[in-house]
Design a protein around this motif. Structure first.
Motif, PDB file in Angstrom:
ATOM      1  N   ILE A 257       0.849  -1.197   0.000  1.00 36.62           N
ATOM      2  CA  ILE A 257       0.000   0.000   0.000  1.00 36.62           C
ATOM      3  C   ILE A 257       0.883   1.244   0.000  1.00 36.62           C
ATOM      4  CG2 ILE A 257      -1.746   1.336   1.224  1.00 36.62           C
ATOM      5  CD1 ILE A 257      -2.835  -1.214   2.402  1.00 36.62           C
ATOM      6  N   PHE A 258       0.872   1.976  -1.108  1.00 34.61           N
ATOM      7  CA  PHE A 258       1.527   3.285  -1.165  1.00 34.61           C
ATOM      8  C   PHE A 258       0.595   4.311  -0.498  1.00 34.61           C
ATOM      9  CE2 PHE A 258       3.811   1.062  -4.421  1.00 34.61           C
ATOM     10  CZ  PHE A 258       5.075   1.645  -4.440  1.00 34.61           C
ATOM     11  N   GLY A 259       1.150   5.173   0.348  1.00 38.62           N
ATOM     12  CA  GLY A 259       0.325   6.105   1.116  1.00 38.62           C
ATOM     13  C   GLY A 259      -0.211   5.443   2.375  1.00 38.62           C
ATOM     14  N   ALA A 260       0.602   4.553   2.956  1.00 42.58           N
ATOM     15  CA  ALA A 260       0.140   3.745   4.090  1.00 42.58           C
ATOM     16  C   ALA A 260      -0.033   4.546   5.373  1.00 42.58           C
ATOM     17  CB  ALA A 260       1.113   2.591   4.335  1.00 42.58           C
ATOM     18  N   SER A 261       0.507   5.757   5.422  1.00 40.09           N
ATOM     19  CA  SER A 261       0.319   6.584   6.626  1.00 40.09           C
ATOM     20  C   SER A 261      -0.920   7.466   6.511  1.00 40.09           C
ATOM     21  CB  SER A 261       1.549   7.478   6.850  1.00 40.09           C
ATOM     22  OG  SER A 261       1.735   8.343   5.736  1.00 40.09           O
ATOM     23  N   GLY A 262      -1.642   7.347   5.389  1.00 30.42           N
ATOM     24  CA  GLY A 262      -2.775   8.232   5.125  1.00 30.42           C
ATOM     25  C   GLY A 262      -4.077   7.764   5.740  1.00 30.42           C
ATOM     26  N   ASP A 263      -5.075   8.592   5.567  1.00 29.12           N
ATOM     27  CA  ASP A 263      -6.382   8.393   6.181  1.00 29.12           C
ATOM     28  C   ASP A 263      -7.107   7.164   5.630  1.00 29.12           C
ATOM     29  OD1 ASP A 263      -7.867   9.674   8.237  1.00 29.12           O
ATOM     30  OD2 ASP A 263      -9.385  10.230   6.770  1.00 29.12           O
ATOM     31  N   LEU A 264      -7.072   6.968   4.318  1.00 23.46           N
ATOM     32  CA  LEU A 264      -7.791   5.853   3.714  1.00 23.46           C
ATOM     33  C   LEU A 264      -7.269   4.508   4.229  1.00 23.46           C
ATOM     34  CD1 LEU A 264      -9.897   4.874   1.613  1.00 23.46           C
ATOM     35  CD2 LEU A 264      -8.039   4.828  -0.065  1.00 23.46           C
ATOM     36  N   THR A 265      -5.963   4.410   4.365  1.00 17.75           N
ATOM     37  CA  THR A 265      -5.375   3.161   4.859  1.00 17.75           C
ATOM     38  C   THR A 265      -5.861   2.853   6.267  1.00 17.75           C
ATOM     39  OG1 THR A 265      -3.411   3.550   3.508  1.00 17.75           O
ATOM     40  CG2 THR A 265      -3.199   1.960   5.306  1.00 17.75           C
ATOM     41  N   LYS A 266      -5.884   3.879   7.120  1.00 23.53           N
ATOM     42  CA  LYS A 266      -6.310   3.683   8.520  1.00 23.53           C
ATOM     43  C   LYS A 266      -7.793   3.371   8.627  1.00 23.53           C
ATOM     44  CE  LYS A 266      -5.002   7.599  10.142  1.00 23.53           C
ATOM     45  NZ  LYS A 266      -4.759   8.759  11.015  1.00 23.53           N
ATOM     46  N   ARG A 267      -8.593   4.143   7.914  1.00 25.58           N
ATOM     47  CA  ARG A 267     -10.053   4.044   8.078  1.00 25.58           C
ATOM     48  C   ARG A 267     -10.661   2.842   7.356  1.00 25.58           C
ATOM     49  NH1 ARG A 267     -13.144   8.612   9.520  1.00 25.58           N
ATOM     50  NH2 ARG A 267     -11.897  10.397  10.162  1.00 25.58           N
ATOM     51  N   LYS A 268     -10.123   2.518   6.186  1.00 23.75           N
ATOM     52  CA  LYS A 268     -10.792   1.535   5.335  1.00 23.75           C
ATOM     53  C   LYS A 268      -9.950   0.299   5.010  1.00 23.75           C
ATOM     54  CE  LYS A 268     -14.601   3.936   4.794  1.00 23.75           C
ATOM     55  NZ  LYS A 268     -15.890   3.445   5.345  1.00 23.75           N
ATOM     56  N   LEU A 269      -8.728   0.520   4.507  1.00 22.28           N
ATOM     57  CA  LEU A 269      -7.991  -0.584   3.903  1.00 22.28           C
ATOM     58  C   LEU A 269      -7.544  -1.623   4.928  1.00 22.28           C
ATOM     59  CD1 LEU A 269      -5.843   1.330   1.235  1.00 22.28           C
ATOM     60  CD2 LEU A 269      -8.179   0.462   1.083  1.00 22.28           C
ATOM     61  N   VAL A 270      -6.833  -1.180   5.970  1.00 17.52           N
ATOM     62  CA  VAL A 270      -6.330  -2.143   6.954  1.00 17.52           C
ATOM     63  C   VAL A 270      -7.468  -2.776   7.763  1.00 17.52           C
ATOM     64  CG1 VAL A 270      -4.919  -2.382   9.039  1.00 17.52           C
ATOM     65  CG2 VAL A 270      -3.992  -1.221   7.033  1.00 17.52           C
ATOM     66  N   PRO A 271      -8.483  -2.010   8.230  1.00 16.13           N
ATOM     67  CA  PRO A 271      -9.622  -2.683   8.886  1.00 16.13           C
ATOM     68  C   PRO A 271     -10.302  -3.719   7.979  1.00 16.13           C
ATOM     69  CG  PRO A 271      -9.664  -0.354   9.398  1.00 16.13           C
ATOM     70  CD  PRO A 271      -8.589  -0.549   8.358  1.00 16.13           C
ATOM     71  N   ALA A 272     -10.390  -3.432   6.676  1.00 12.09           N
ATOM     72  CA  ALA A 272     -11.002  -4.390   5.747  1.00 12.09           C
ATOM     73  C   ALA A 272     -10.146  -5.642   5.606  1.00 12.09           C
ATOM     74  CB  ALA A 272     -11.210  -3.735   4.384  1.00 12.09           C
ATOM     75  N   LEU A 273      -8.820  -5.461   5.529  1.00  9.71           N
ATOM     76  CA  LEU A 273      -7.931  -6.617   5.417  1.00  9.71           C
ATOM     77  C   LEU A 273      -7.978  -7.455   6.689  1.00  9.71           C
ATOM     78  CD1 LEU A 273      -4.919  -4.874   3.653  1.00  9.71           C
ATOM     79  CD2 LEU A 273      -6.368  -6.655   2.671  1.00  9.71           C
ATOM     80  N   TYR A 274      -8.089  -6.802   7.840  1.00  9.96           N
ATOM     81  CA  TYR A 274      -8.214  -7.554   9.093  1.00  9.96           C
ATOM     82  C   TYR A 274      -9.510  -8.373   9.107  1.00  9.96           C
ATOM     83  CZ  TYR A 274      -9.022  -8.749  13.954  1.00  9.96           C
ATOM     84  OH  TYR A 274      -9.300  -9.448  15.100  1.00  9.96           O
ATOM     85  N   ALA A 275     -10.607  -7.780   8.638  1.00 13.88           N
ATOM     86  CA  ALA A 275     -11.882  -8.505   8.589  1.00 13.88           C
ATOM     87  C   ALA A 275     -11.765  -9.735   7.688  1.00 13.88           C
ATOM     88  CB  ALA A 275     -12.991  -7.579   8.081  1.00 13.88           C
ATOM     89  N   LEU A 276     -11.053  -9.609   6.565  1.00 14.22           N
ATOM     90  CA  LEU A 276     -10.829 -10.764   5.690  1.00 14.22           C
ATOM     91  C   LEU A 276      -9.991 -11.826   6.400  1.00 14.22           C
ATOM     92  CD1 LEU A 276     -10.068  -8.916   2.316  1.00 14.22           C
ATOM     93  CD2 LEU A 276     -12.119 -10.248   2.845  1.00 14.22           C
ATOM     94  N   PHE A 277      -9.018 -11.378   7.182  1.00 13.84           N
ATOM     95  CA  PHE A 277      -8.154 -12.300   7.935  1.00 13.84           C
ATOM     96  C   PHE A 277      -8.971 -13.100   8.950  1.00 13.84           C
ATOM     97  CE2 PHE A 277      -5.440 -13.003  11.721  1.00 13.84           C
ATOM     98  CZ  PHE A 277      -4.485 -13.847  11.151  1.00 13.84           C
ATOM     99  N   VAL A 278      -9.838 -12.418   9.690  1.00 12.76           N
ATOM    100  CA  VAL A 278     -10.670 -13.083  10.698  1.00 12.76           C
ATOM    101  C   VAL A 278     -11.576 -14.122  10.047  1.00 12.76           C
ATOM    102  CG1 VAL A 278     -12.566 -12.709  12.355  1.00 12.76           C
ATOM    103  CG2 VAL A 278     -10.599 -11.165  12.338  1.00 12.76           C
ATOM    104  N   GLN A 279     -12.083 -13.795   8.854  1.00 11.27           N
ATOM    105  CA  GLN A 279     -12.989 -14.719   8.153  1.00 11.27           C
ATOM    106  C   GLN A 279     -12.258 -15.795   7.344  1.00 11.27           C
ATOM    107  OE1 GLN A 279     -16.495 -12.301   6.384  1.00 11.27           O
ATOM    108  NE2 GLN A 279     -14.890 -10.821   6.780  1.00 11.27           N
ATOM    109  N   LYS A 280     -10.906 -15.826   7.516  1.00 12.42           N
ATOM    110  CA  LYS A 280     -10.072 -16.826   6.818  1.00 12.42           C
ATOM    111  C   LYS A 280     -10.211 -16.690   5.295  1.00 12.42           C
ATOM    112  CE  LYS A 280     -10.290 -20.165  10.656  1.00 12.42           C
ATOM    113  NZ  LYS A 280      -9.437 -19.293  11.422  1.00 12.42           N
ATOM    114  N   MET A 281     -10.253 -15.467   4.832  1.00 13.34           N
ATOM    115  CA  MET A 281     -10.383 -15.211   3.391  1.00 13.34           C
ATOM    116  C   MET A 281      -9.097 -14.657   2.779  1.00 13.34           C
ATOM    117  SD  MET A 281     -14.247 -13.663   3.520  1.00 13.34           S
ATOM    118  CE  MET A 281     -14.400 -13.227   1.794  1.00 13.34           C
TER     119      MET A 281
END
Length: 506
Positions: A11-35
């Motif tokens: 992720i380029f721009g990993a210190s930005g707002d979109l990464t914090k608010r959307k991208l990483v929380p979404a990736l964590y949700a996929l991780f929890v669901q074993k996806m």
């Protein structure tokens, strides 16, 4: 559930707002669901100088604050997959360091060469980063696939979009590029396809013979917040119409695809865009409305006008409201007007598609507000997601007085189903290589081509007014004049799907 192949997500721009608010929380949700794949690494890249641990701590806080899923028990396990490297976006030396970092992570975690590059960055580096990645061979697919994810806007106008297209396609193939539009990740946007093509009661009526007009609304109750600087160079037409709303138009108006393959669906959306009737210069004034919100009092609180917002020119001519009337010149839609509108500081946050069916040819019964009480199918994209059908029923008592009633379905009624947020669905699609919900180059260029005459006219023609509207209202006073037919007006939705009316949110 299909699990993607092993890969590294950069992720380029990993210190930005979109990464914090959307991208990483979404990736964590996929991780929890074993996806996520068994071997998965997330590499954050930006100008900020963080260590791996500092980045992990920041992302851990973000997952908790902006959580997409209730289960927080696996956060510590997930963040061990996160790494970070600082970079200057235009420095070739830094890309050699990035290549070495990626190689070492591949060896350590056994991810092979599969890599996704997500550009969560300002648009002015959309051309630079892919070039620099190419210079160190990170676009080559001989050791595994490489994919490039680009946020909107794709260009500022037709000319800049063509330049960006030429720049990208010089080194990357169309199949490698994913232009992300979070609107298309919403369940209810995708449900447009299902509503139309899986129901025998709708598809036979979905044409000029039975539909009077179609309107698509995307309203926001907030202002520009702290994005005044960005919005000044964008405006409602570029920010919302060129991408989000025209994509919804494409899904609403497209012909049945030959299959659910990405190329088949995107081909049909492209045909819709190619059939959009071009705006003639002398038609624009009567077929478009632009507005800008002014200071007002909402629920007892004084709200700033757009020109008083931070980062906005006190004499700004930027529109915060845009409405268009246009036609799709093909066999299915010939003569049916389409209306789209979007705006900031409107009474409520809502996105919906409203299908207005034609009236019966002969009125046997007394009707009130005849023109606006004919049958409507409302597909609510957000909030209170669902579908509403309006039709006439007899009022109890003597005589044949008719009143409108609602038949509605709410997605929340599917209580045993979790509806994945848009980014979660789209990020998973990028991992699977499914481009169905991503805009293709030719679609983007056709959208710009359609809107360019409007953009130029609004910029250069002093006879096209910029109309003020008080914050908290449904746009400029004469917005209803755009709708064809005596007594017709926009559908005024409320936060709740089954309610409507001009004043319901005020």
């Amino acid at each position: 559930m299909y699990n993607p192949e092993n890969h590294i997500y950069v992720i380029f721009g990993a210190s930005g707002d979109l990464t914090k608010r959307k991208l990483v929380p979404a990736l964590y949700a996929l991780f929890v669901q074993k996806m996520l794949p068994e071997k998965f690494v997330l590499l954050g890249v930006s100008r900020s100088d963080f260590s791996d641990d500092e980045f992990r701590n920041r992302m851990k806080e973000a997952i908790i604050k902006y959580k997409e899923i209730d289960d927080e028990s696996q956060i510590d396990k997930f963040v061990k997959k996160l790494f970070y490297t600082p970079i200057s976006f235009d420095d070739e030396i830094h890309y050699k360091n990035l290549l070495n970092k990626i190689k070492s992570l591949r060896e350590e975690f056994g991810t092979n060469g599969n890599t996704i590059f997500y550009l969560s960055t300002p648009p002015n580096v959309y051309g630079i980063i892919p070039q620099r990645l190419t210079s160190v061979g990170l676009n080559k697919q001989d050791d595994g696939w490489k994919r490039l994810i680009i946020e909107k806007p794709f260009g500022y106008d037709l000319e800049s979009a063509i330049k960006l297209k030429d720049l990208l396609l010089k080194d990357w193939t169309e199949e490698q590029i994913y232009r992300i539009d979070h609107y298309l990740g919403k369940e209810t946007v995708q449900n447009l396809l299902v509503t139309r093509f899986s129901n025998g009661i709708f598809e036979p009526l979905w044409n000029r013979n039975y539909i009077h007009h179609i309107e698509i609304t995307s309203a926001e109750s907030i202002g520009v917040e702290k994005r005044g600087g960005y919005y000044e160079s964008s405006g409602a037409l570029r920010d919302m119409v060129q991408n989000h709303l025209l994509q919804v138009v494409g899904l609403t108006a497209m012909e049945p695809p030959s299959s659910l393959e990405a190329s088949a669906i995107r081909n049909e959306i492209l045909k819709v865009f190619q059939s959009l009737r071009p705006f003639k210069k002398d038609e624009i004034k009567n077929n478009t409305i632009r507005g800008q919100y002014t200071s007002s009092k909402i629920k007892g609180e004084v709200v700033k006008g757009y020109r008083q917002e931070e980062g906005v020119n006190p004499e700004s001519q930027t529109e915060t409201y845009a409405a268009l009337k246009f036609y799709i010149d093909n066999w299915r839609w010939g003569g049916v007007p389409f209306y789209i509108r979007t705006g900031k500081r409107l009474p409520t946050r809502v996105t919906e598609v409203v299908i207005h069916f034609k009236e019966t040819p002969h009125f046997l019964f007394a009707k009130h507000q005849m023109n606006n009480s004919c049958n409507m199918l409302i597909i609510r994209i957000q909030p209170d997601e669902g579908i509403l059908l309006k039709f006439g029923m007899k009022t109890p008592g003597a005589g044949f007085e008719v009143q409108n009633v609602n038949m509605d379905f709410h997605y929340s009624d599917l209580t045993n189903q979790r509806i994945p947020p848009a980014y979660e669905r789209l990020l998973h699609d990028t991992m699977k290589g499914d481009s169905t919900l991503f805009a293709r180059t030719d679609e983007v260029l056709e959208a710009w081509k359609f809107l360019t005459p409007v953009l130029e006219c609004w910029k250069n023609d002093k006879n096209v007014p910029l109309l003020g509207y008080p914050a908290g209202t449904w746009g400029p006073e004469h917005a209803d004049d755009l709708i064809e037919g005596d007594g017709r007006h926009w559908h005024y939705p409320c936060k709740n799907l089954a309610d409507d009316g001009v004043y319901c949110e005020l």
